[in-house]
Scaffold this active site. Structure first.
Site, short mmCIF file in Angstrom:
data_model
loop_
_atom_site.label_atom_id
_atom_site.label_comp_id
_atom_site.label_asym_id
_atom_site.label_seq_id
_atom_site.Cartn_x
_atom_site.Cartn_y
_atom_site.Cartn_z
N GLY A 108 50.63 38.12 43.74
CA GLY A 108 50.73 38.35 42.29
C GLY A 108 52.06 39.01 41.95
O GLY A 108 52.77 38.58 41.04
N HIS A 109 52.42 40.06 42.70
CA HIS A 109 53.71 40.72 42.47
C HIS A 109 54.86 39.73 42.69
O HIS A 109 55.84 39.72 41.95
CB HIS A 109 53.90 41.89 43.44
N VAL B 155 47.39 35.99 39.20
CA VAL B 155 47.33 35.13 40.39
C VAL B 155 46.03 35.45 41.12
O VAL B 155 45.64 36.62 41.24
CB VAL B 155 48.56 35.38 41.30
N SER C 241 45.06 42.00 43.66
CA SER C 241 45.26 43.40 43.32
C SER C 241 45.48 44.16 44.62
O SER C 241 44.87 43.82 45.65
CB SER C 241 43.99 43.93 42.63
N SER C 242 46.33 45.18 44.55
CA SER C 242 46.57 45.99 45.75
C SER C 242 45.26 46.62 46.21
O SER C 242 45.05 46.85 47.40
CB SER C 242 47.59 47.09 45.45
N ARG C 243 44.38 46.91 45.27
CA ARG C 243 43.11 47.56 45.60
C ARG C 243 42.18 46.66 46.42
O ARG C 243 41.25 47.16 47.04
CB ARG C 243 42.38 47.98 44.32
#
Ligand code: PAF
Length: 290
Positions: A34-35, A177, A186-188
């Protein structure tokens, strides 16, 4: 790519280059696809791009959440090397660099925007986001900044922040994404127990199903559907679900409140074990009344 730890060195680099527009992708690290989609977009539009990695303490209302937020700086650097060009910059400031002792902390008034959804369950969160984004914008001085639509409320608040600051930074929102099962990246997600990760696609499956019900069911029925299907999945619990418009974020409780010309989004927060995940999707309804 160049890596900078201080404002002075980053600004020296950007001043020396003196090329525009400067693209900016602020992140808290633990980078994922996503990033990278934001980075790719920035690179395609800007001759110089800055990516920042800073886990911002002021946006965590829960100290434990801050402590266990995933941090993978070496992996992040290796990943970014594949995308950032020679003059692009990775900014990895220390806390003192972002919040020096003499900095007076600002308080923002976002009206309704930070009083709903995340604002209810994460008090102070958006003030912290606004603080760091304002600070980073003052340091990087970007022309264009890129944010993901997964953080729908954050995006709306950042647009309002820029308006209140009288800033010329153009805010670009980029599509969420997703993993193959629909889970928003998500990083989580790194913190999810394997069993919960296996079932986490339920969040997106359920909100897209709910969006398709919007024409034929009323809002309480849609909320019941969401609650039943998510809460009956072991380990998953809805915290909130709201349908809001995309500018004022006013929750809609009855279809009679829908206004023509407005876009509406269903926004959800779900606990998967002790990991809190958010997502959203557009809810469009052909029977809206003016
Ligand atoms: O979306 C995030 O990762 C963060 O909230 C942001 C915008 C980088 C501010 O810390």
């Amino acid at each position: 790519m160049k890596i900078f730890l201080t404002t002075r060195d980053l600004q020296h680099h950007l001043n020396k280059l003196n090329i525009f527009p400067v693209g900016f992708v602020p992140t808290m690290g633990a980078l994922h696809t996503g990033h990278i989609s934001l980075v790719r977009k920035a690179i395609s539009e800007c001759p110089v791009t800055v990516v920042s990695i800073f886990v911002n303490p002021t946006q965590f209302n829960d100290k434990k959440d801050l402590e266990r937020y995933p941090r993978t700086p070496e992996k992040d650097i290796e990943l970014l090397k594949n995308f950032l060009r020679e003059n692009d910059a990775l900014f990895m400031p220390t806390e003192n660099e972002i919040y020096p002792e003499n900095l007076i902390p600002e308080k923002w008034d976002f009206g309704n925007l930070d009083k709903v959804m995340e604002g209810i369950y994460r008090p102070g969160h958006f003030n912290g986001v606004a603080q760091v984004v304002n600070r980073l914008f003052n340091i990087v001085k970007p022309d264009i900044a890129y944010f993901g639509q997964k953080d729908f409320q954050q995006l709306t608040i950042i647009k309002e922040l820029v308006r209140q600051m009288g800033s010329n930074v153009k805010i670009i929102s980029c599509p969420t994404v997703r993993e193959p099962d629909g889970l928003a990246m998500s990083s989580r997600n790194l913190l999810l127990e394997p069993e919960l990760r296996k079932n986490a696609g339920i969040i997106y499956t359920t909100i897209t199903r709910a969006a398709s019900m919007f024409n034929n069911f009323n809002i309480p029925e849609i909320k019941d559907f969401l609650r039943n299907s998510i809460n009956s999945t072991p380990g998953f619990q809805i915290e909130y679900f709201e349908i809001v418009d995309d500018t004022e974020l006013m929750p809609v409780n009855d279809k009679i409140e829908l206004r023509p010309g407005k876009k509406y989004f269903g926004c959800i927060a779900v606990w998967a074990g002790n990991v809190r995940l958010i997502d959203n999707t557009e809810f469009s309804c052909s029977v809206s009344k003016g």
